[in-house]
Enzyme design. Structure first.
Site, PDB file in Angstrom:
ATOM      1  N   GLU A 114       0.830  -1.213   0.000  1.00 28.75           N
ATOM      2  CA  GLU A 114       0.000   0.000   0.000  1.00 28.75           C
ATOM      3  C   GLU A 114       0.863   1.260   0.000  1.00 28.75           C
ATOM      4  O   GLU A 114       0.561   2.234  -0.693  1.00 28.75           O
ATOM      5  CB  GLU A 114      -0.932  -0.014   1.221  1.00 28.75           C
ATOM      6  CG  GLU A 114      -1.956  -1.141   1.137  1.00 28.75           C
ATOM      7  CD  GLU A 114      -2.809  -1.252   2.398  1.00 28.75           C
ATOM      8  OE1 GLU A 114      -2.271  -1.705   3.427  1.00 28.75           O
ATOM      9  OE2 GLU A 114      -3.980  -0.884   2.349  1.00 28.75           O
ATOM     10  N   GLU A 134      -3.983  -9.604   3.827  1.00 28.08           N
ATOM     11  CA  GLU A 134      -4.755  -9.298   5.039  1.00 28.08           C
ATOM     12  C   GLU A 134      -5.852 -10.309   5.338  1.00 28.08           C
ATOM     13  O   GLU A 134      -6.118 -10.607   6.508  1.00 28.08           O
ATOM     14  CB  GLU A 134      -5.369  -7.884   4.936  1.00 28.08           C
ATOM     15  CG  GLU A 134      -4.373  -6.750   5.110  1.00 28.08           C
ATOM     16  CD  GLU A 134      -3.680  -6.340   3.816  1.00 28.08           C
ATOM     17  OE1 GLU A 134      -3.811  -7.064   2.796  1.00 28.08           O
ATOM     18  OE2 GLU A 134      -3.003  -5.308   3.831  1.00 28.08           O
TER      19      GLU A 134
END
Ligand code: CAA
Length: 257
Positions: A114, A134
């Site tokens: 990210e 995740e």
């Protein structure tokens, strides 16, 4: 709060920030984000710095994500706070008035991927690995990864990466447009510097406005974005760099910005 796990190296117009906690694969903590925010503020004010490179220390990782130990201690409010801090700092990278290049030397997972996506350009070592794992932890990306990944590689590919949590290698990351180029691991920093230096001798004010035109324009409909581009194009004509660049061409000499 600052972070001892961040290093800053300067080489003329080039600043390199190194995530330096290789024992934990450079996992991101609150302190890392606060330290990064502070460093970026300093580099923004430093007129001598024209381009920033972000990279990871150690053989294995760029950044293997948010610090999972820290995540384990969070309740919902704490998780939102952590996500908003990370998003603020990654936005700061994205809107930084000078080019920021991620030199991805290994794992770029979760928050690491990210953060890399907030940079303007991504160069990967051929050994680098990317992913949004995740869901394996029962969570989703929280540092705006769902948004930047979908914008960079498209909704279908973003969903495949996020729903499976699987890693992809550098060649696949290049194929889907997640990275600009892939280079031999031992040449990564050298190649990142070569690319950075190609920007250092160009007009900093023009690069800043070009970055705003691309990033902000993409959030608008085409007609508004084109009009916005024309306004920024006009703004160039008020700068010393424009006078110098055009005079230099007409006088058949190199421009000095
Ligand atoms: N947070 C904290 N510590 C981490 C970490 C992370 N994200 N990733 C790795 N580490 C630590 C490991 O716990 C280990 O520490 P110890 O030596 O103290 O045990 C050390 O780094 C080395 O890691 P491994 O022994 O696991 O190394 P490996 O080569 O066997 O595996 C790996 C490498 C596949 C990257 C593996 O470490 C891994 O899967 N890491 C977690 C990746 C991950 O899930 N990232 C997403 C985190 S969530 C997130 O980022 C949140 C968000 O978007 C908002």
């Amino acid at each position: 709060m600052t972070d001892a796990n961040l290093l800053l190296e300067k080489d003329g117009p080039l600043a390199t920030i190194i995530f330096n906690n290789p024992k934990a694969l450079n996992a991101l903590t609150v302190a890392t984000f606060c330290g990064l925010e502070k460093l970026l503020n300093e580099l923004e004010q430093d007129a001598a710095v024209r381009v920033v490179i972000l990279t990871g220390a150690g053989e294995k990782a760029f950044i293997a994500g948010g610090d999972i130990g820290h995540l384990g201690n969070l309740d919902a409010d704490g998780a939102r706070e952590f996500a908003l801090l990370a998003q603020r700092v990654i936005n700061q990278i994205e809107t930084f008035p000078k080019p920021v290049i991620a030199a991805i030397n290994g794992y770029a997972l979760g928050g690491g991927c990210e953060l890399a996506m907030g940079c303007d350009l991504r160069i990967a070592a051929d050994s680098a690995k990317f992913g949004q794992p995740e869901v394996k932890l029962g969570i989703i990306p929280g540092f705006a990864g769902t948004q930047r990944l979908a914008r960079l590689v498209g909704k279908g590919r973003a969903k495949e990466l996020v729903f499976t949590g699987e890693m992809i290698d550098a060649a696949e990351a290049f194929r889907i447009g997640l990275v600009n180029r892939v280079v031999a691991k031992e040449k990564l920093l050298e190649e990142a510097r070569v690319l950075a230096f190609k920007m250092c001798d160009k007009s900093a004010s023009a690069i800043k406005l070009a970055k705003e035109a691309i990033d902000n324009g993409l959030e608008m409909d085409f007609a508004r974005a084109a009009r916005y581009e024309a306004d920024l194009f006009a703004l160039c004509f008020t700068t010393a760099d424009c006078k110098e660049g055009i005079s230099a061409f007409l006088e058949k000499r190199p421009a000095k910005f």
